[in-house]
Each structure stands twice: as C-alpha cells, then as structure tokens.
Design a protein around this motif. Structure first.
Motif, PDB file in Angstrom:
ATOM      1  N   LEU A 184       7.621  13.822   2.169  1.00 60.21           N
ATOM      2  CA  LEU A 184       8.840  13.111   1.786  1.00 60.21           C
ATOM      3  C   LEU A 184       9.020  13.127   0.275  1.00 60.21           C
ATOM      4  CD1 LEU A 184      11.288  11.394   2.494  1.00 60.21           C
ATOM      5  CD2 LEU A 184       9.819   9.355   2.355  1.00 60.21           C
ATOM      6  N   TYR A 185       7.946  12.923  -0.467  1.00 64.83           N
ATOM      7  CA  TYR A 185       8.036  12.932  -1.933  1.00 64.83           C
ATOM      8  C   TYR A 185       8.561  14.284  -2.433  1.00 64.83           C
ATOM      9  CZ  TYR A 185       6.643  12.810  -6.836  1.00 64.83           C
ATOM     10  OH  TYR A 185       6.643  12.873  -8.213  1.00 64.83           O
ATOM     11  N   THR A 232       0.833  -1.198   0.000  1.00 57.09           N
ATOM     12  CA  THR A 232       0.000   0.000   0.000  1.00 57.09           C
ATOM     13  C   THR A 232       0.870   1.251   0.000  1.00 57.09           C
ATOM     14  OG1 THR A 232      -0.046   0.097   2.403  1.00 57.09           O
ATOM     15  CG2 THR A 232      -1.758  -1.232   1.313  1.00 57.09           C
ATOM     16  N   ALA A 233       0.228   2.406  -0.070  1.00 55.95           N
ATOM     17  CA  ALA A 233       0.964   3.672  -0.050  1.00 55.95           C
ATOM     18  C   ALA A 233       1.850   3.803   1.195  1.00 55.95           C
ATOM     19  CB  ALA A 233      -0.013   4.845  -0.152  1.00 55.95           C
ATOM     20  N   PRO A 234       1.339   3.539   2.409  1.00 55.02           N
ATOM     21  CA  PRO A 234       2.223   3.619   3.578  1.00 55.02           C
ATOM     22  C   PRO A 234       3.360   2.599   3.551  1.00 55.02           C
ATOM     23  CG  PRO A 234      -0.061   3.800   4.257  1.00 55.02           C
ATOM     24  CD  PRO A 234      -0.076   3.391   2.820  1.00 55.02           C
ATOM     25  N   ASP A 235       3.121   1.426   2.940  1.00 55.28           N
ATOM     26  CA  ASP A 235       4.192   0.434   2.819  1.00 55.28           C
ATOM     27  C   ASP A 235       5.328   0.977   1.948  1.00 55.28           C
ATOM     28  OD1 ASP A 235       2.665  -1.370   4.311  1.00 55.28           O
ATOM     29  OD2 ASP A 235       1.798  -2.308   2.523  1.00 55.28           O
ATOM     30  N   PHE A 236       4.969   1.572   0.813  1.00 57.86           N
ATOM     31  CA  PHE A 236       5.983   2.149  -0.075  1.00 57.86           C
ATOM     32  C   PHE A 236       6.682   3.336   0.592  1.00 57.86           C
ATOM     33  CE2 PHE A 236       3.565   0.078  -3.611  1.00 57.86           C
ATOM     34  CZ  PHE A 236       4.626  -0.644  -4.135  1.00 57.86           C
ATOM     35  N   MET A 241       5.610   5.410  -6.091  1.00 59.32           N
ATOM     36  CA  MET A 241       4.627   4.328  -6.029  1.00 59.32           C
ATOM     37  C   MET A 241       3.620   4.589  -4.915  1.00 59.32           C
ATOM     38  SD  MET A 241       5.371   2.413  -8.536  1.00 59.32           S
ATOM     39  CE  MET A 241       4.161   1.145  -8.181  1.00 59.32           C
ATOM     40  N   ALA A 242       4.104   5.149  -3.799  1.00 58.18           N
ATOM     41  CA  ALA A 242       3.188   5.512  -2.712  1.00 58.18           C
ATOM     42  C   ALA A 242       2.154   6.520  -3.201  1.00 58.18           C
ATOM     43  CB  ALA A 242       3.970   6.080  -1.538  1.00 58.18           C
ATOM     44  N   LYS A 243       2.591   7.482  -3.989  1.00 64.26           N
ATOM     45  CA  LYS A 243       1.672   8.508  -4.501  1.00 64.26           C
ATOM     46  C   LYS A 243       0.621   7.901  -5.438  1.00 64.26           C
ATOM     47  CE  LYS A 243       2.414  12.667  -4.641  1.00 64.26           C
ATOM     48  NZ  LYS A 243       1.792  13.826  -3.955  1.00 64.26           N
ATOM     49  N   LYS A 244       1.012   6.860  -6.190  1.00 64.65           N
ATOM     50  CA  LYS A 244       0.098   6.278  -7.170  1.00 64.65           C
ATOM     51  C   LYS A 244      -1.063   5.526  -6.514  1.00 64.65           C
ATOM     52  CE  LYS A 244       3.414   5.853 -10.968  1.00 64.65           C
ATOM     53  NZ  LYS A 244       4.171   4.918 -11.850  1.00 64.65           N
ATOM     54  N   CYS A 245      -0.871   5.080  -5.281  1.00 67.11           N
ATOM     55  CA  CYS A 245      -1.979   4.380  -4.607  1.00 67.11           C
ATOM     56  C   CYS A 245      -2.343   5.066  -3.293  1.00 67.11           C
ATOM     57  CB  CYS A 245      -1.647   2.905  -4.390  1.00 67.11           C
ATOM     58  SG  CYS A 245      -0.080   2.560  -3.555  1.00 67.11           S
ATOM     59  N   LEU A 246      -2.126   6.372  -3.253  1.00 64.23           N
ATOM     60  CA  LEU A 246      -2.344   7.133  -2.019  1.00 64.23           C
ATOM     61  C   LEU A 246      -3.817   7.354  -1.709  1.00 64.23           C
ATOM     62  CD1 LEU A 246      -1.099   8.690   0.331  1.00 64.23           C
ATOM     63  CD2 LEU A 246      -0.890  10.684  -1.168  1.00 64.23           C
ATOM     64  N   ARG A 247      -4.654   7.460  -2.736  1.00 66.37           N
ATOM     65  CA  ARG A 247      -6.072   7.757  -2.523  1.00 66.37           C
ATOM     66  C   ARG A 247      -6.957   6.688  -3.179  1.00 66.37           C
ATOM     67  NH1 ARG A 247      -8.093  12.816  -1.040  1.00 66.37           N
ATOM     68  NH2 ARG A 247      -6.723  13.722   0.551  1.00 66.37           N
ATOM     69  N   GLU A 259      -0.811  10.551   5.141  1.00 69.39           N
ATOM     70  CA  GLU A 259      -0.779  11.191   3.833  1.00 69.39           C
ATOM     71  C   GLU A 259       0.142  12.415   3.798  1.00 69.39           C
ATOM     72  OE1 GLU A 259      -3.849  13.724   1.156  1.00 69.39           O
ATOM     73  OE2 GLU A 259      -4.354  11.602   1.383  1.00 69.39           O
ATOM     74  N   ASN A 260       0.078  13.257   4.799  1.00 67.38           N
ATOM     75  CA  ASN A 260       0.930  14.444   4.807  1.00 67.38           C
ATOM     76  C   ASN A 260       2.407  14.060   4.851  1.00 67.38           C
ATOM     77  OD1 ASN A 260      -1.292  16.135   4.723  1.00 67.38           O
ATOM     78  ND2 ASN A 260      -1.350  16.460   6.927  1.00 67.38           N
TER      79      ASN A 260
END
Length: 331
Positions: free
Chosen positions: A222-223, A173-177, A199-205, A216-217
């Motif tokens: 970090l990105y 998931t996004a937090p995993d990435f 990759m985190a951004k791609k599955c963030l929502r 999310e913040n």
C-alpha cells in the motif's frame, strides 16, 4: 527513535545454517508456572537495571556469546535508553517457551494469522530450551518493544538476543496505521493515507528481523502504491500559483501529538521575511485555502493542521529560522 539490535551470531540465520529438529511451543498462560516465574524474576531484574543505567547488572544476565558479540555497543544501547526513555514498570505483550530436540535450529513462532496485529517471531535457537519475552515499558504514548530471548545453559537462563525498537506512536501500531491509511484512501484523502502509511513503516519492525507482522507485505504494498500515485499527481517543490506571493510548498509530513493523534505538518517557503509575522499570517490564510483545495481531506477528521514557514529550504547543515502557524480545525 531507538532501533538497535544486539544478537549472537546474526540471530536470524537462514535455515541452511541450522540443524533439523522438532520443537514444542507454549504461550503465555500455557507456560509452566515455575518456568514463567523464573523468567519474570529475570525480566524484573533486567528492566530495573536497564532503566537505572546499571550496565554491570544488565551484563550479568547476558550470555557469554552476546557479551562477546555486543562489546561496547551494549553499553551505548543501555545509555541511550536511560537518557531518552524513562519508565518505572512494563507489561508483557506476549511470552513463549520453546523446547527443541536439538540446538542451532530455527524457531518460527506465529502469534496468530487472522488478527490485524498478529506477527511471527523468527530466530536461531542456540539452546534446546528457549524463552521469548516481549516487554513494553509503561507510561508512554510512543511505545518501545524490548525483545529478550533467553536460552537455558545448564540450570541457568541467559539472554541470547536483546533488541529495542519502536512499537507504536500514540498507542497505534504499524497495522493500526495501515488500517487508517486504507480508510483515508477509500475517502480519496491521498495525503492522509500517505502520512498514515509512512507512520506504519516507521514502527513496522519493532523487533527488527526477529519480529515480522503478518500484514507486512500488505503494508509495504500500500505504501508503494500511495507514493507512486502521489508522485504522479504532485511535483515538489510545488509553487502555489493561486497565491499572489507565490509561496513554495516543499513537504507535508505527519506530526504525532501526544493524546491528540495525527496531524499534518505543511512546510513551505515564503518570500515574506519570517520576522514579518503579521504579513505571514495574512499570506497563510490564502495558503490554507489553496492547500485544502489541492489536498483533499487534509483539513478533515483531525484537530489541527500545522504550517512551518521559512525563507529557504533547510539543508540540515545550518540553522534556518522559521515561523509556525497552527490551524485549529472545527470539531
């Protein structure tokens, strides 16, 4: 990637549009058994219809307001899922029952606040009795999240909000990435950190505005930090001056391989014809050495680095021939 929202009256209206009321929330096993069984039967019916492209059956489960709002977009969404994403069954990520004292009240439901994958559900409740089902189709490494939010109309449950979005890649998931990005950054593996963060951004929502991770913040911060650092350190396109043929590197992107995880894809332009594969392989040996020197960690903690070589940068308007090379790393 399927990412489409069907909702009624802009399901996430801000609180100035809502009434003021109180609510009680029950999660998973704490939900009344009879009510939980009712929703399971509807979820089963909905999922079967969705996966068999039975638009008529799906629409029988939707509220009048959602049907009015969705129009032909409902048909398109169901068709897109049917043609791109097959599944015979699903699992429930979580489910919630919310009982409100009034209608048109904002419901905010936190799954928790301390775990990496904790999230908040936020929507406008059109009914006093609401039920949230978060479904994940089984059998895929890259998972979708199906968000169904029911409202009770008299004695009948109808779906007010229907959304499908990307939940994971290779079961991450996004937090995993985000966690992997943090670990890579601590090792000074900047490119890996950026790719994990992207990759985190791609599955963030996975539930659009309805579903928001508690982290999310942190993920966005970090990105932005990683991108700023990379832009200050590297300028693309980047000519590899230490390679005599002067190939030009123009992109490094994450590539997710089923059951293998993440590997970087290095894109570069060569002056050697893509038809001369023997010469390209010789050049690539020098390119690999230079890439490994320039981008710390790119050849660490993974099985492959992929190279895609062309004689021009693709512009998306015409077919550009390329030659691919896989660098299988030592385990």
């Amino acid at each position: 990637m399927i990412r489409k929202t069907l909702s009624i009256f802009l399901a996430i209206l801000f609180l100035q549009s809502c009434n003021i009321g109180t609510s009680g929330t029950w999660k998973n096993d704490t939900i009344e058994n009879e009510k939980r069984d009712q929703i399971k039967a509807l979820n089963d019916q909905f999922f079967k219809a969705l996966m068999t492209n039975n638009v008529k059956e799906v629409k029988t489960l939707l509220s009048d307001k959602l049907l009015e709002k969705g129009g032909n977009e409902i048909d398109k969404l169901i068709g897109d899922i049917y043609t791109t994403y097959k599944a015979d069954s699903y699992r429930i990520l979580d489910e919630y029952n919310v009982e409100n004292t009034t209608t048109n009240v904002g419901n905010t439901i936190p799954s928790g606040i301390s775990k990496d994958n904790d999230y908040v559900i936020n929507y406008l409740a059109l009914n006093k009795d609401m039920y949230v089902s978060l479904l994940i189709p089984n059998g895929h490494q890259n998972e979708l999240l199906i968000t169904l939010i029911y409202g009770k109309y008299g004695d009948e449950w109808k779906i007010n909000i229907f959304h499908v979005g990307q939940y994971s890649f290779s079961k991450k998931t996004a937090p995993d990435f985000h966690k992997l990005a943090q670990e890579s950054y601590k090792k000074s593996y900047l490119i890996d950190a950026i790719n994990y963060s992207s990759m985190a951004k791609k599955c963030l929502r996975p539930g659009d505005e309805i579903f928001k991770y508690q982290k999310e913040n942190d993920i966005n911060t970090l990105y932005d930090k990683l991108m700023a650092e990379a832009n200050a350190k590297y300028t693309f396109p980047l000519t590899l001056e230490n390679v005599n043929t002067k190939p030009v590197l123009y992109s490094i992107q994450p590539q997710m391989i089923i059951d293998q995880g993440y590997s970087p894809m290095v894109w570069y332009i060569s002056k050697i014809s893509v038809q001369d594969t023997t010469a390209l392989k010789v050049e690539n040996e020098k390119v690999k050495t230079e890439v490994n020197n320039l981008f710390a960690g790119i050849n660490k903690d993974k099985k492959y680095v992929f190279y895609r070589i062309s004689n021009e940068i693709p512009d998306g308007k015409k077919l550009v021939r390329h030659f691919g090379i896989i660098d299988k790393l030592k385990e």
